[in-house]
Design an enzyme around this catalytic site. Structure first.
Site, mmCIF file in Angstrom:
data_model
loop_
_atom_site.group_PDB
_atom_site.id
_atom_site.type_symbol
_atom_site.label_atom_id
_atom_site.label_comp_id
_atom_site.label_asym_id
_atom_site.label_seq_id
_atom_site.Cartn_x
_atom_site.Cartn_y
_atom_site.Cartn_z
ATOM 1 N N ASP A 224 -3.803 -29.557 -29.488
ATOM 2 C CA ASP A 224 -4.506 -28.769 -28.474
ATOM 3 C C ASP A 224 -3.654 -28.727 -27.208
ATOM 4 O OD1 ASP A 224 -6.178 -27.755 -26.492
ATOM 5 O OD2 ASP A 224 -7.962 -28.737 -27.291
ATOM 6 N N HIS B 245 -6.924 -25.222 -29.501
ATOM 7 C CA HIS B 245 -8.152 -25.337 -28.710
ATOM 8 C C HIS B 245 -9.178 -24.348 -29.248
ATOM 9 C CE1 HIS B 245 -10.355 -26.717 -25.182
ATOM 10 N NE2 HIS B 245 -10.780 -25.468 -25.029
ATOM 11 N N SER C 67 -15.777 -27.214 -25.906
ATOM 12 C CA SER C 67 -14.896 -27.334 -24.742
ATOM 13 C C SER C 67 -15.686 -27.807 -23.519
ATOM 14 C CB SER C 67 -14.198 -25.994 -24.493
ATOM 15 O OG SER C 67 -13.154 -26.129 -23.563
#
EC number: 3.1.1.23
Length: 425
Positions: free
Chosen positions: A345, A376, A207
């Site tokens: 996501d 995610h 991320s």
């Protein structure tokens, strides 16, 4: 007589209402859980080359169906929520040593070092340098699970603890981690290179960590020395382009934005004395009024504008996002690079995926992997209801790293053979 006829018809009417209600509930469940969505291998974007052909042979997960848990695994929201709340199933507790590095501005950076638990597949000394997601650190369950799996596959692991993220480590300067600051990650990498001069590096970012590692590699060619490859999972590539989508209610992004902003506020306020205290020398642009604005912030963008950008002296939020996003550095990365996002996501808008797609069309070292499901940082696997401890993401990163190590070993052997033949001639 009429009254009797009406009473006899009531049960049939009620049954019809019940059936309609059940049908409506089932329809909502099917839509919310995305049960009609098919399972398929991930979409791959790459240029035909010797490396890409080798990866397709050596990484079965790239061409094999990713099958999430049947009941809930096709919902990106549930995958994301489970990652955020549950973390991982039966998360292990790898044993590591915490290292402390004093930065030039007085900040104290920390990372955890985990030694390998088995011999590596090619017998080399390889270290994974790992950058977690926003406000995350080595004690998060998804990081522990991945580290344990990597150790068992022969990798040493170094995991950065984002500045200010660990609740038991106080800040020693009026600064904490930001969206694209690579200082602490660079210090960790330099420590590993100096301490283990024979090791090679596999760079991994999750991320926000994916943005940091890609930006770090692209900042200067020297940062790519001794780096075998880089893997970025579920990043958004451009904060400037993402900020508008993050304020939209589509896919509940505005709600996720609020939750992450609330978490960031708690972390900043837990360090309010180090950041806003009278005894500290704050950045000139950071004023006490920013603390009051922080209390009322409901989005990451407001926090970035009022606090985070000022740690590095940016004049505007636009300038901060432009300079700190890895988008402008990706084309400077020359080592093998795998970028992974899930199509469902809820945090990364589909418009942002044009960035890795375009890059993979221009650069032979880049492969973009886009599975249909995974949310995610979820990517849970399992038969029906309960997920397995290891995720598709954990296995893919290690499988890709193994393949790159083998590719480099084969190149080295071929080069040695050619040199011997040339000497004989």
């Amino acid at each position: 007589m009429n009254a009797m006829l009406e009473t006899t018809e009531l049960p049939a009417v009620f049954d019809g209402v019940k059936l309609a209600a059940v049908a409506a509930v089932l329809y909502v469940i099917v839509r919310c859980l995305n049960l009609k969505s098919p399972t398929a291998p991930p979409d791959l974007y790459f240029q035909d080359s010797g490396l890409s052909r080798f990866l397709l042979k050596s990484c079965p997960l790239l061409t094999k169906e990713y099958i999430p848990p049947l009941i809930w695994g096709k919902s990106g929201h549930i995958q994301t929520a489970l990652y955020g709340k549950m973390g991982r199933v039966r998360s292990p507790h790898p044993y590591g040593h915490r290292k402390f590095i004093t930065m030039s501005d007085g900040a104290t950076s920390t990372f955890d070092l985990f030694e390998p638990l088995a011999e590596h597949c090619v017998g080399d000394d390889v270290t994974m340098v790992i950058c977690p997601g926003i406000a995350n650190h080595s004690e998060k369950q998804y990081i522990r699970t991945f580290v344990d799996y990597a150790q068992k596959n022969g990798y040493r692991c170094a995991v950065l603890n984002h500045l200010g993220a660990l609740p038991n480590i106080e800040l020693t300067s009026p600064r904490m981690f930001t969206y694209g600051c690579t200082w602490e990650f660079g210090a960790m990498v330099n420590y590993i290179k100096k301490t283990y001069p024979m090791t090679q590096l596999v760079v991994v970012g999750f991320s926000l960590g994916g943005n940091i590692v890609c930006k770090y590699l692209g900042e200067t060619q020297a940062n790519q020395e001794k780096v075998l490859c880089c893997v970025s999972m579920c990043q958004g590539y451009s904060a400037l382009r993402a900020q508008e989508t993050f304020m939209q209610w589509d896919q509940c992004r505005r709600f996720y934005n609020f939750l992450m902003a609330d978490n960031m506020k708690k972390i900043i306020l837990s360090h309010r004395q180090a950041l806003f205290g009278d005894h500290v020398k704050k950045p000139q642009s950071l004023e006490d009024t920013d603390l009051s604005r922080l209390y009322t912030a409901t989005s990451l963008m407001q926090i970035d504008d009022n606090v985070m950008r000022k740690f590095h002296g940016y004049n505007s939020l636009k300038e901060y996002y432009e300079e700190e996003s890895c988008m402008r550095y990706l084309h400077r990365i020359y080592v093998p690079l795998m970028l992974v996002n899930a199509a469902d996501d809820p945090l990364v808008h589909e418009s942002l995926l044009t960035i890795p797609k375009a890059l993979s069309e221009k650069r032979e070292n880049v492969m973009f992997v886009l599975p249909l499901h995974g949310g995610h940082l979820g990517f849970f696997e399992g038969s029906v209801l309960f997920p397995e401890p290891l995720t598709w993401m954990d296995k893919l990163v290690v499988e890709y790293a193994n393949a790159i190590c083998q590719w480099e070993r084969n190149k080295s052997q071929c080069s040695d053979t050619e040199q011997m033949e040339a000497e004989l001639e």
